[in-house]
Design a protein around this motif. Structure first.
Motif, PDB file in Angstrom:
ATOM      1  N   ALA A 107       0.831  -1.207   0.000  1.00  0.00           N
ATOM      2  CA  ALA A 107       0.000   0.000   0.000  1.00  0.00           C
ATOM      3  C   ALA A 107       0.865   1.256   0.000  1.00  0.00           C
ATOM      4  CB  ALA A 107      -0.924  -0.007   1.208  1.00  0.00           C
ATOM      5  N   ALA A 108       1.980   1.227   0.721  1.00  0.00           N
ATOM      6  CA  ALA A 108       2.892   2.367   0.738  1.00  0.00           C
ATOM      7  C   ALA A 108       3.446   2.635  -0.660  1.00  0.00           C
ATOM      8  CB  ALA A 108       4.027   2.122   1.719  1.00  0.00           C
ATOM      9  N   VAL A 109       3.781   1.573  -1.383  1.00  0.00           N
ATOM     10  CA  VAL A 109       4.246   1.733  -2.769  1.00  0.00           C
ATOM     11  C   VAL A 109       3.136   2.366  -3.610  1.00  0.00           C
ATOM     12  CG1 VAL A 109       4.985   0.501  -4.847  1.00  0.00           C
ATOM     13  CG2 VAL A 109       5.913  -0.153  -2.619  1.00  0.00           C
ATOM     14  N   GLY A 110       1.895   1.937  -3.373  1.00  0.00           N
ATOM     15  CA  GLY A 110       0.766   2.534  -4.077  1.00  0.00           C
ATOM     16  C   GLY A 110       0.586   4.008  -3.757  1.00  0.00           C
TER      17      GLY A 110
ATOM     18  N   MET B 216      -1.184  13.331  -0.430  1.00  0.00           N
ATOM     19  CA  MET B 216      -1.270  12.151   0.424  1.00  0.00           C
ATOM     20  C   MET B 216      -2.668  12.036   1.021  1.00  0.00           C
ATOM     21  SD  MET B 216       0.309   9.461   1.597  1.00  0.00           S
ATOM     22  CE  MET B 216       2.039   9.805   1.285  1.00  0.00           C
ATOM     23  N   ALA B 217      -3.242  13.167   1.421  1.00  0.00           N
ATOM     24  CA  ALA B 217      -4.584  13.157   2.009  1.00  0.00           C
ATOM     25  C   ALA B 217      -5.607  12.624   1.007  1.00  0.00           C
ATOM     26  CB  ALA B 217      -4.965  14.553   2.467  1.00  0.00           C
ATOM     27  N   GLU B 218      -5.498  13.030  -0.260  1.00  0.00           N
ATOM     28  CA  GLU B 218      -6.427  12.551  -1.290  1.00  0.00           C
ATOM     29  C   GLU B 218      -6.264  11.055  -1.520  1.00  0.00           C
ATOM     30  OE1 GLU B 218      -6.757  16.594  -4.047  1.00  0.00           O
ATOM     31  OE2 GLU B 218      -5.164  15.136  -4.409  1.00  0.00           O
ATOM     32  N   ALA B 219      -5.014  10.604  -1.580  1.00  0.00           N
ATOM     33  CA  ALA B 219      -4.757   9.186  -1.818  1.00  0.00           C
ATOM     34  C   ALA B 219      -5.259   8.330  -0.659  1.00  0.00           C
ATOM     35  CB  ALA B 219      -3.264   8.948  -2.047  1.00  0.00           C
ATOM     36  N   VAL B 220      -5.088   8.834   0.551  1.00  0.00           N
ATOM     37  CA  VAL B 220      -5.544   8.097   1.739  1.00  0.00           C
ATOM     38  C   VAL B 220      -7.059   8.034   1.787  1.00  0.00           C
ATOM     39  CG1 VAL B 220      -5.682   8.227   4.258  1.00  0.00           C
ATOM     40  CG2 VAL B 220      -3.472   8.523   3.109  1.00  0.00           C
ATOM     41  N   ALA B 221      -7.723   9.117   1.390  1.00  0.00           N
ATOM     42  CA  ALA B 221      -9.182   9.186   1.467  1.00  0.00           C
ATOM     43  C   ALA B 221      -9.874   8.455   0.319  1.00  0.00           C
ATOM     44  CB  ALA B 221      -9.619  10.645   1.480  1.00  0.00           C
ATOM     45  N   ASP B 222      -9.148   8.115  -0.726  1.00  0.00           N
ATOM     46  CA  ASP B 222      -9.732   7.461  -1.902  1.00  0.00           C
ATOM     47  C   ASP B 222     -10.241   6.069  -1.526  1.00  0.00           C
ATOM     48  OD1 ASP B 222     -10.419   6.382  -4.326  1.00  0.00           O
ATOM     49  OD2 ASP B 222      -8.510   6.820  -5.317  1.00  0.00           O
ATOM     50  N   ALA B 223     -11.550   5.873  -1.619  1.00  0.00           N
ATOM     51  CA  ALA B 223     -12.149   4.587  -1.227  1.00  0.00           C
ATOM     52  C   ALA B 223     -11.678   3.435  -2.099  1.00  0.00           C
ATOM     53  CB  ALA B 223     -13.676   4.692  -1.280  1.00  0.00           C
TER      54      ALA B 223
ATOM     55  N   GLY C 242      -8.579   3.531  -3.437  1.00  0.00           N
ATOM     56  CA  GLY C 242      -7.148   3.768  -3.531  1.00  0.00           C
ATOM     57  C   GLY C 242      -6.297   2.695  -2.883  1.00  0.00           C
ATOM     58  N   PRO C 243      -5.007   2.988  -2.693  1.00  0.00           N
ATOM     59  CA  PRO C 243      -4.040   1.998  -2.197  1.00  0.00           C
ATOM     60  C   PRO C 243      -4.378   1.409  -0.831  1.00  0.00           C
ATOM     61  CG  PRO C 243      -2.895   3.899  -3.110  1.00  0.00           C
ATOM     62  CD  PRO C 243      -4.349   4.260  -3.041  1.00  0.00           C
ATOM     63  N   LEU C 244      -5.114   2.158   0.007  1.00  0.00           N
ATOM     64  CA  LEU C 244      -5.399   1.677   1.361  1.00  0.00           C
ATOM     65  C   LEU C 244      -6.701   0.882   1.466  1.00  0.00           C
ATOM     66  CD1 LEU C 244      -4.361   4.718   3.592  1.00  0.00           C
ATOM     67  CD2 LEU C 244      -2.949   2.884   2.663  1.00  0.00           C
TER      68      LEU C 244
ATOM     69  N   PRO D 238      -6.887  -0.940  10.118  1.00  0.00           N
ATOM     70  CA  PRO D 238      -6.425   0.376  10.577  1.00  0.00           C
ATOM     71  C   PRO D 238      -4.926   0.425  10.860  1.00  0.00           C
ATOM     72  CG  PRO D 238      -8.514  -0.161  11.613  1.00  0.00           C
ATOM     73  CD  PRO D 238      -8.087  -1.394  10.862  1.00  0.00           C
ATOM     74  N   SER D 239      -4.382  -0.636  11.452  1.00  0.00           N
ATOM     75  CA  SER D 239      -2.950  -0.628  11.764  1.00  0.00           C
ATOM     76  C   SER D 239      -2.113  -0.658  10.499  1.00  0.00           C
ATOM     77  CB  SER D 239      -2.587  -1.808  12.669  1.00  0.00           C
ATOM     78  OG  SER D 239      -2.891  -3.038  12.021  1.00  0.00           O
ATOM     79  N   ASP D 240      -2.545  -1.426   9.478  1.00  0.00           N
ATOM     80  CA  ASP D 240      -1.809  -1.459   8.218  1.00  0.00           C
ATOM     81  C   ASP D 240      -1.918  -0.127   7.480  1.00  0.00           C
ATOM     82  OD1 ASP D 240      -0.657  -3.941   8.374  1.00  0.00           O
ATOM     83  OD2 ASP D 240      -2.183  -4.983   7.205  1.00  0.00           O
ATOM     84  N   LYS D 241      -3.083   0.513   7.572  1.00  0.00           N
ATOM     85  CA  LYS D 241      -3.239   1.829   6.950  1.00  0.00           C
ATOM     86  C   LYS D 241      -2.270   2.827   7.569  1.00  0.00           C
ATOM     87  CE  LYS D 241      -8.139   1.530   5.610  1.00  0.00           C
ATOM     88  NZ  LYS D 241      -9.498   2.093   5.830  1.00  0.00           N
ATOM     89  N   ALA D 242      -2.193   2.803   8.888  1.00  0.00           N
ATOM     90  CA  ALA D 242      -1.302   3.736   9.579  1.00  0.00           C
ATOM     91  C   ALA D 242       0.156   3.457   9.213  1.00  0.00           C
ATOM     92  CB  ALA D 242      -1.502   3.624  11.087  1.00  0.00           C
ATOM     93  N   ARG D 243       0.523   2.178   9.155  1.00  0.00           N
ATOM     94  CA  ARG D 243       1.904   1.839   8.823  1.00  0.00           C
ATOM     95  C   ARG D 243       2.231   2.227   7.382  1.00  0.00           C
ATOM     96  NH1 ARG D 243       4.946  -4.113   8.898  1.00  0.00           N
ATOM     97  NH2 ARG D 243       7.048  -3.263   8.675  1.00  0.00           N
ATOM     98  N   ALA D 244       1.296   2.010   6.466  1.00  0.00           N
ATOM     99  CA  ALA D 244       1.524   2.369   5.064  1.00  0.00           C
ATOM    100  C   ALA D 244       1.770   3.870   4.927  1.00  0.00           C
ATOM    101  CB  ALA D 244       0.332   1.947   4.215  1.00  0.00           C
ATOM    102  N   GLN D 245       0.986   4.659   5.632  1.00  0.00           N
ATOM    103  CA  GLN D 245       1.170   6.109   5.571  1.00  0.00           C
ATOM    104  C   GLN D 245       2.526   6.518   6.141  1.00  0.00           C
ATOM    105  OE1 GLN D 245      -2.373   8.615   6.663  1.00  0.00           O
ATOM    106  NE2 GLN D 245      -3.323   6.626   7.007  1.00  0.00           N
ATOM    107  N   ARG D 246       2.897   5.935   7.271  1.00  0.00           N
ATOM    108  CA  ARG D 246       4.194   6.267   7.876  1.00  0.00           C
ATOM    109  C   ARG D 246       5.338   5.938   6.926  1.00  0.00           C
ATOM    110  NH1 ARG D 246       1.955   3.855  12.542  1.00  0.00           N
ATOM    111  NH2 ARG D 246       3.190   1.971  12.188  1.00  0.00           N
ATOM    112  N   LEU D 247       5.274   4.768   6.296  1.00  0.00           N
ATOM    113  CA  LEU D 247       6.343   4.354   5.382  1.00  0.00           C
ATOM    114  C   LEU D 247       6.405   5.258   4.156  1.00  0.00           C
ATOM    115  CD1 LEU D 247       5.945   0.458   5.522  1.00  0.00           C
ATOM    116  CD2 LEU D 247       7.835   1.813   6.462  1.00  0.00           C
ATOM    117  N   ALA D 248       5.241   5.592   3.602  1.00  0.00           N
ATOM    118  CA  ALA D 248       5.222   6.443   2.416  1.00  0.00           C
ATOM    119  C   ALA D 248       5.742   7.842   2.730  1.00  0.00           C
ATOM    120  CB  ALA D 248       3.813   6.509   1.845  1.00  0.00           C
ATOM    121  N   LEU D 249       5.329   8.410   3.859  1.00  0.00           N
ATOM    122  CA  LEU D 249       5.795   9.739   4.244  1.00  0.00           C
ATOM    123  C   LEU D 249       7.302   9.751   4.494  1.00  0.00           C
ATOM    124  CD1 LEU D 249       2.901  10.789   6.651  1.00  0.00           C
ATOM    125  CD2 LEU D 249       3.397  11.772   4.415  1.00  0.00           C
TER     126      LEU D 249
END
Length: 417
Positions: free
Chosen positions: A11-14, A26-33, A35-37, A42-53
């Motif tokens: 998901a982070a690669v996405g 990043m906010a748009e990509a995260v909110a995209d229903a 999208g990559p997430l 929830p824990s994987d979503k949070a980790r994907a965002q941390r890794l991508a950032l």
């Protein structure tokens, strides 16, 4: 093979692809229903965002590390998987798990499976001290050049050094509310170095605080609302300043053009037990029933002062939007001045590092409005050198660098005579 953490890494690669190739924030990509997430826990979503950032903060360094091992640039999905892996290795990730995950992500791609061997070979050659000796990531040329002109090369280098790190979390506290342990900053905000899940922190459920960068919190302190005053908060969402104003005892009207964002303001007000009148409207079209004692305008801007928290911004903007933003800010400031009583005060602020969105707006407003004057109000914890010669407050990410920095802002208190 089902490598541990594979879903979050994929998901982070996405997310990297959405930002770097599709121009999404990043906010748009995260909110995209879709999208990559989509479908992640929830824990994987949070980790994907941390890794991508984290990867976005080190793109230049990643590419320097990878360049000697690549004869030509691979497809974007492969390159982003490599960048992510290099970042993880630099963060101290176990090489075996990091490399295996990157290989598996590439192997599963419809168009990249044949390059799994290349990814394995390249990452096996990455040194242990991945980023040692490499300079931190620079801001894009369209932004860096005017900042060097405004603040000097040393200051810009210091700003970039702060932006390369993971920012701490700042909280504004409600009087008497429960709060987690942290560092109380000179201006009164509470700073947490490693906050973890925000909603699990002490005081969240009981409304003892709200998330707000220490720099952003200074605008309300500059306005200095008094209990019982009628105060207008323009461009109010996501609501940090609205809650500060409400906590002062002022009668607050908050206006924002976005209904969904104002929904978040309503949720935060309910959680903290604070009250404000919420209006969804275009501030350039809306008209109040009566003038206000004070107005706070946090105007739409380039947000270049928030790169330490939003490292995607340099990749999705090119500066072309600046003329339109500067014109909008001027129109909104004129509007704000029309909403305040004679003798009342307006605080204008932007979370931008660019002088045309701050110091330049102040100079132009003073030319447009006869009798308008700047009023400098001393604020506890603010260093004297942060004030400009014209009485504005210029905040930069390298201020408090040893504490994790702060967002870049310009703010000024104006009195209408």
């Amino acid at each position: 093979m089902a490598a541990e953490g594979l879903a979050a890494r994929a998901a982070a690669v996405g997310l990297l692809g959405a930002v770097l190739s599709e121009g999404q924030s990043m906010a748009e990509a995260v909110a995209d229903a879709q999208g990559p997430l989509a479908g992640l826990t929830p824990s994987d979503k949070a980790r994907a965002q941390r890794l991508a950032l984290a990867t976005l903060r080190h793109i230049e360094q990643c590419d320097r590390v990878l360049e000697p091992h690549l004869r030509k640039s691979p497809p974007r999905e492969v390159k982003n998987a490599l960048r992510l892996a290099v970042t993880e290795l630099a963060m101290g990730g176990a090489a075996h798990g990091v490399v295996n995950a990157a290989v598996e992500i590439v192997r599963r791609g419809k168009r990249t499976g044949h390059m799994a061997g290349l990814v394995n070979a390249v990452l096996r050659q990455v040194p242990e001290a991945v980023f040692d000796g490499l300079p931190v990531q620079k801001m894009p040329r369209w932004l860096r050049q005017p900042l060097v002109h405004a603040y000097g090369r040393d200051a810009v280098a210091a700003i970039e050094a702060v932006q390369a790190g993971v920012p701490p979390l700042d909280l504004s506290l409600r009087a008497g509310g429960e709060a987690p342990e942290g560092e109380v900053l000179p201006t009164g905000s509470l700073r947490l170095a490693d906050a973890g899940q925000v909603s699990a922190l002490p005081g969240f459920a009981t409304g003892g605080w709200w998330v707000q960068d220490a720099a952003a919190a200074l605008a309300v302190r500059m306005l200095a609302p008094v209990a019982g005053e009628r105060v207008l908060d323009l461009c109010a969402a996501p609501g940090g300043k609205t809650m500060q104003l409400a906590a002062s005892g002022a009668a607050v009207t908050a206006v924002d053009i976005s209904g969904p964002r104002m929904g978040r303001v309503a949720e935060n007000l309910a959680r903290t037990g604070l009250a404000a009148e919420l209006v969804v409207a275009d501030a350039l079209q809306w008209t109040p029933d009566a003038p206000f004692d004070a107005v706070l305008l946090d105007a739409p801007c380039s947000a270049t002062g928030t790169i330490r928290r939003h490292p995607d911004l340099p990749f999705i903007k090119d500066g072309s939007e600046l003329p339109e933003l500067v014109a909008l800010q001027a129109a909104m400031l004129d509007r704000a001045l029309g909403f305040v009583k004679s003798g009342g005060r307006v605080v204008f602020c932007t979370c931008s590092l660019l002088p045309e969105e701050g110091e330049g707006q102040l100079a132009a407003a003073l030319e447009r409005h006869a009798g308008l004057r700047v009023e400098r109000l001393e604020i506890a914890g603010v260093a004297p050198e942060w004030w400009t010669e014209t009485g504005g407050l210029r905040l930069r990410p390298d201020h408090w660098a040893d504490r994790g920095g702060m967002d870049g802002f310009f703010m000024v208190r104006l009195v209408k005579r």
